[in-house]
Design a protein around this motif. Structure first.
Motif, PDB file in Angstrom:
ATOM      1  N   ARG A   1      45.640  41.410  32.374  1.00 44.81           N
ATOM      2  CA  ARG A   1      44.756  41.772  33.354  1.00 44.81           C
ATOM      3  C   ARG A   1      44.042  43.157  33.939  1.00 44.81           C
TER       4      ARG A   1
ATOM      5  N   SER B   1      41.518  45.020  36.604  1.00 47.26           N
ATOM      6  CA  SER B   1      41.038  45.839  37.240  1.00 47.26           C
ATOM      7  C   SER B   1      39.675  47.203  37.940  1.00 47.26           C
TER       8      SER B   1
ATOM      9  N   TRP C   1      41.990  41.955  40.739  1.00 46.93           N
ATOM     10  CA  TRP C   1      42.169  41.300  39.542  1.00 46.93           C
ATOM     11  C   TRP C   1      42.308  40.320  38.776  1.00 46.93           C
TER      12      TRP C   1
END
Lengths: 248, 362
Positions: free
Chosen positions: B302, B304, B310
């Motif tokens: 993931r 961000s 995310w």
């Protein structure tokens, strides 16, 4: 350097209109046509179209950038590709000697621009125009043949309308990348990147090699029926390429 | 903000069909240029010049205003109502010219304060402000800027700054392209049509572009226009540098697009002048790190960017350890990784355990 005209831009059979030209001999006509093409620089300026890469011609109703037209390049779903496509639209014109400019795109990477075929010496960057962005863009129309615009603030409809009218008046191609600000005015041609898929990269293997973009073109008049095309943008060399049969 | 002298010819503000008004105005510009070569055409009937230098030379601002006024009034067709004024910033200076006054240095906010908001030239804004009980520029300037931004947007803020005398530039104040037209008229040539520079030298297209870029730079300030140049040929690992338009001034510090060589082409189309913070997590939510030997602590799952939501990592390549030193004066160990996520494809840089978005394949 001689401009290579696209088919649309060639005046209709120049050789036949030259008085005294011996139209009987095919070779004479051919060389006259060639000569006409070579001495064209002033004529080229009056043509209605700025050239685009052949891979992009199918997206545009006239196969080139009509002077004075506005084109919006949008990306659906944030997959990316819109900036590359908007720059690629200007590349052939830039390589042919036309002045271009980018307003409100401070992060454009010069290496990618050059790889696409942009002549950096004739590509003006107005990185951070601030609140006077619309005025600055309108000013560019007076001397720049194609302007790439990413409005830093949401344009008011009247302001967008004025810019579009001014571009038409000054015969400048306006390519708008709406970004977050949006663009309230319907363009002559609307290009939307619907999908982007990278080749060459895996789960920790390989590297980004080329990207396949699916682009839908719609327009006001001649392009009312949406047309979809696939492109490699960038190709492994950083250029734009058509997706041919072998790739499908 | 520049202290400006403005000459305003009310009879020449509107262009007529045969172009007589613009031709007369061209004469006014020429007459004013006798006192200062840096005359800027603002719009038909209005031109400005920086006042400091000429005022010192001609014995003060008031004296300069008198000389310029006499010169402009003497031009055929200029009309009898030519106004000359001085203030800080273009907006106030145009109003001062209309009133024929010299606003003392620093007195511009006070000069503007009693004027009605309608002088901002935005009827919608003036209506709205009137309904709120705000009738003068001084009242408007007294509102907190963040409230103005919330209620009236970026255009409102621009007007607010002008009303408070903090800025002199307002959308629509200058008429784009007017300068080059006056210039073309003065040289007695028709507005140039593009011609190729076939025999070398500067082509008309180049000259036209140059005039437009000059005009943009006059509007936005020096350094607003630049061109990019590649250094060291076309090999990967080259850097770009920005050259400001009209000057050999090369921007130090290079906010442009340095391009590291270890990453295979194609190059990303967006190279962020200021890298953006990013976080990379593995499937379990733990932060992903790169070891000193250039190995990932776990597969990235993931991503961000700048505290955003995310995004699932769809594919990645690298990390490639970096040994280039453009990033800072001191040599630091860093590595790069290409990451494909649903919201875009990026080049990440990791340094001292922190991830940055260095470029985007936009």
């Amino acid at each position: 350097m001689f401009a290579t005209p696209d088919d649309d831009a060639v005046p209709p059979d120049t050789s036949a209109t030259i008085p005294g030209g011996r139209s009987g001999t095919g070779r004479g006509r051919e060389s006259l046509a060639l000569l006409a093409e070579r001495v064209r620089p002033t004529a080229a300026s009056r043509t209605r179209l700025l050239p685009v890469d052949p891979a992009l011609a199918a997206l545009l109703p006239e196969g080139g950038l009509r002077r004075g037209a506005t084109i919006v390049v949008a990306t659906r779903g944030g997959a990316g590709g819109g900036i590359s496509l908007s720059v690629a639209l200007l590349a052939a014109a830039s390589a042919g000697g036309s002045w271009c400019a980018a307003v409100g795109l401070p992060d454009l990477g010069a290496v990618a621009l050059a790889d696409l075929g942009i002549d950096l010496g004739r590509f003006a960057l107005v990185h951070s125009p601030g609140p006077a962005w619309a005025e600055a863009t309108a000013t560019l129309f007076d001397g720049i043949e194609a302007v790439l615009l990413c409005p830093p603030f949401p344009p008011r409809p009247a302001m967008a309308r004025r810019l579009v009218a001014r571009a038409r008046d000054r015969h400048t191609v306006l390519v708008v990348v709406p970004g977050r600000a949006g663009w309230p005015e319907p363009p002559d041609v609307h290009l939307a990147v619907d999908g982007a898929r990278w080749d060459g990269i895996g789960q920790g293997t390989g590297h980004l090699r080329r990207r396949r973009l699916t682009v839908t073109a719609t327009g006001r008049r001649s392009a009312t029926r949406p047309r979809r095309h696939d492109l490699w943008l960038p190709s492994p060399a950083g250029t734009v390429d058509g997706v041919d049969g072998a790739d499908r | 903000m520049d202290r400006l002298l403005v000459v305003r010819c009310p009879d020449l503000l509107d262009e007529d069909e045969d172009g007589d008004a613009l031709r007369s105005f061209t004469g006014v510009v020429a007459a004013v240029e006798a006192y200062c070569p840096w005359v800027t055409v603002v719009r038909p009937g209005v031109c400005s010049l920086p006042v400091r230098g000429p005022a010192r030379y001609f014995g003060g601002e008031q004296a300069l205003v008198g000389l310029v006024h006499r010169a402009a009034t003497g031009v055929d067709g200029a009309g009898a109502t030519v106004g000359v004024g001085v203030a800080d910033g273009l907006f106030a200076a145009v109003l001062a010219a209309g009133a024929g006054v010299v606003v003392p240095a620093g007195g511009t906010p006070g000069f503007l304060a009693p004027l009605p908001v309608a002088v901002l030239g935005d009827d919608d804004l003036a209506d709205l402000l009137a309904r709120l009980g705000v009738r003068t520029l001084g009242d408007f300037a007294g509102l907190p800027e963040r409230h103005v931004l919330g209620r009236f947007g970026a255009h409102g803020v621009a007007c607010h700054r002008v009303a408070g005398g903090r800025s002199g530039e307002l959308d629509g104040l200058r008429q784009a392209g007017c300068g080059p037209r006056v210039e073309a008229l003065r040289r007695g040539t028709p507005e140039p049509v593009r011609q190729s520079g076939f025999w070398g030298g500067m082509s008309d297209a180049d000259a036209r572009a140059a005039r437009a870029l000059d005009e943009v730079q006059r509007l936005l300030g020096p350094g607003a226009v630049a061109t990019a140049h590649l250094q060291g040929g076309r090999a990967p690992g080259e850097r770009t540098r920005l050259v400001t338009w009209g000057g050999a001034a090369v921007e130090a510090g290079d906010p442009g697009a340095p391009w590291p060589g270890r990453i295979p082409p194609p190059a990303p189309v967006l190279v962020h002048g200021r890298p953006r913070r990013a976080e990379v997590a593995d499937a379990g939510g733990g932060a992903v790190a790169v070891s000193g030997r250039g190995l990932l602590s776990a597969d990235p799952a993931r991503l961000s960017v700048e505290g955003g939501p995310w995004q699932a990592v769809e594919a990645w390549a690298g990390p490639w350890p970096s040994d280039d030193r453009w990033w800072s004066r001191a040599h630091r160990r860093s590595a790069r990784m290409q990451v494909v996520a649903a919201d875009g494809t990026r080049l990440l840089l990791v340094e001292r355990g922190r991830w940055w978005v260095e470029a985007t394949y936009g």
